[in-house]
Scaffold this motif. Structure first.
Motif, mmCIF file in Angstrom:
data_model
loop_
_atom_site.group_PDB
_atom_site.id
_atom_site.type_symbol
_atom_site.label_atom_id
_atom_site.label_comp_id
_atom_site.label_asym_id
_atom_site.label_seq_id
_atom_site.Cartn_x
_atom_site.Cartn_y
_atom_site.Cartn_z
ATOM 1 N N TRP A 15 0.845 -1.283 0.056
ATOM 2 C CA TRP A 15 -0.077 0.068 0.056
ATOM 3 C C TRP A 15 1.056 1.424 0.211
ATOM 4 O O TRP A 15 1.767 1.395 0.478
ATOM 5 N N GLY A 31 -7.401 -1.418 6.256
ATOM 6 C CA GLY A 31 -7.344 -2.029 5.030
ATOM 7 C C GLY A 31 -7.286 -3.573 5.181
ATOM 8 O O GLY A 31 -7.056 -3.988 6.431
ATOM 9 N N THR A 33 -6.740 -7.645 2.801
ATOM 10 C CA THR A 33 -6.552 -8.258 1.720
ATOM 11 C C THR A 33 -7.230 -9.470 1.724
ATOM 12 O O THR A 33 -7.643 -10.315 2.443
ATOM 13 N N ILE A 41 -6.662 -8.910 -3.649
ATOM 14 C CA ILE A 41 -7.234 -7.781 -3.829
ATOM 15 C C ILE A 41 -7.004 -7.073 -2.574
ATOM 16 O O ILE A 41 -7.285 -7.413 -1.462
ATOM 17 N N PRO A 43 -8.037 -3.390 -0.711
ATOM 18 C CA PRO A 43 -8.387 -2.048 -0.395
ATOM 19 C C PRO A 43 -7.597 -1.577 0.777
ATOM 20 O O PRO A 43 -7.621 -2.398 1.645
ATOM 21 N N GLU A 85 -7.669 3.597 -1.353
ATOM 22 C CA GLU A 85 -6.766 2.842 -2.328
ATOM 23 C C GLU A 85 -7.278 1.458 -2.578
ATOM 24 O O GLU A 85 -7.774 0.747 -1.829
ATOM 25 N N LEU A 86 -6.992 1.013 -3.987
ATOM 26 C CA LEU A 86 -7.359 -0.324 -4.200
ATOM 27 C C LEU A 86 -5.831 -0.877 -5.000
ATOM 28 O O LEU A 86 -5.613 -0.212 -6.001
#
Length: 294
Positions: A15, A31, A33, A41, A43, A85-86
């Motif tokens: 990140w 965040g 995973t 993935i 975010p 954020e992604l």
């Protein structure tokens, strides 16, 4: 702004949204995973707000922008922010972690890649940064800072180690950006760099469009080039490395830039000259790096 340094916490993924490491703020950062086979993935979300806000732009005298030379703290990276954020990652060989600091060297996947997008809502300005004006070595505070602006960027990376003697690494980016100084112009920049190693040869190339130049003061004063291109070809007596470490190398480098009224050394520096043709500058450099260490 009591600056405690960057956040080196190792997270599950790479990140870009992290604690700025500065004081005069409180924040919320979270965040997660999600793994699907070789895909990840991830975010991420950041909310931060300074305890004491920056001095607003245009505040009447005697108010002025704070700066780190004359004031006990400033609002810079700790400015009010709401950001998301992604990050998407494909890594078929997790034993060589894709976001390790030396992954350029250690990655062994035939193909691994990441793609990330960050959006920052920045509803306030900052306090003033410092810079070096003219030929002076004395830091001077800028008069103000860029205004509130929402910023976005995408970043990607591709690693392909096809064989022990042949590999390709490519990075690319795009988005808008603000200067660190007082210039309020928002730029929209894009670029990529590619590195190829084959046997004893190493090829590095870089392309940037409407981006800042290579030095810190370029971003301080918002100095940009419409197009930048660089290519470097070298060979070595030993095994080529992915880092610029001590190594005996013989190489040649070519650099080319176009210039407009936002670039240093452009003949016409006034914004009213936007209709004039771009200038250009180029350089060819040969070099010999000698390593005599153990």
């Amino acid at each position: 702004m009591a600056f405690g340094g960057a956040d080196y916490t190792k997270t599950f993924t790479g990140w870009r949204l992290k604690d700025s490491g500065s004081g005069n703020q409180y924040n919320f950062l979270t965040g997660f995973t999600y793994q699907i086979g070789n895909f990840q993935i991830a975010p991420n979300f950041l909310w931060q707000e300074p305890l004491v806000d920056p001095i607003p732009l245009g505040a009447p005298a005697p108010a002025r922008s704070r700066n780190i030379i004359e004031d006990p703290f400033v609002v810079r990276d700790n400015r009010k922010t709401t950001a998301g954020e992604l990050l998407l990652t494909f890594d078929p060989t997790p034993g060589t972690w894709f976001y390790e600091w030396d992954n350029d060297r250690s990655e062994d996947a035939p193909f691994a890649a990441s793609l990330g997008f960050v959006y920052r809502h920045l509803p306030t300005t900052q306090d003033a940064a410092i810079g070096f004006f003219g030929d002076s070595r004395v830091p001077v505070a800028f008069a103000s800072a860029p205004s509130a602006q929402d910023l976005w960027e995408f970043n990607g990376r591709i690693v392909s180690k096809i064989s022990p003697d042949f590999g390709v690494i490519a990075n690319f980016f795009g988005g808008n950006g603000q200067a660190r100084g007082s210039d309020d112009r928002v730029i929209y920049r894009y670029g990529t760099d590619v590195r190829v190693v084959y046997n004893k040869f190493k090829l590095m190339s870089e392309v940037k469009i409407d981006d800042w130049g290579p030095f810190d003061f370029h971003r301080d004063f918002n100095l940009t080039y419409p197009f930048q291109f660089k290519v470097d070809l070298s060979t070595t007596l030993g095994k080529p490395g992915w880092f610029i470490l001590p190594n005996t190398r013989l190489g040649v480098r070519y650099t080319w830039r176009s210039l407009d009224n936002f670039s240093p050394r452009y003949e016409f520096m006034s914004p009213i000259d936007l209709g004039l043709p771009n200038g250009n500058e180029w350089e060819i450099r040969t070099y010999l790096h000698i390593n005599i260490g153990k």
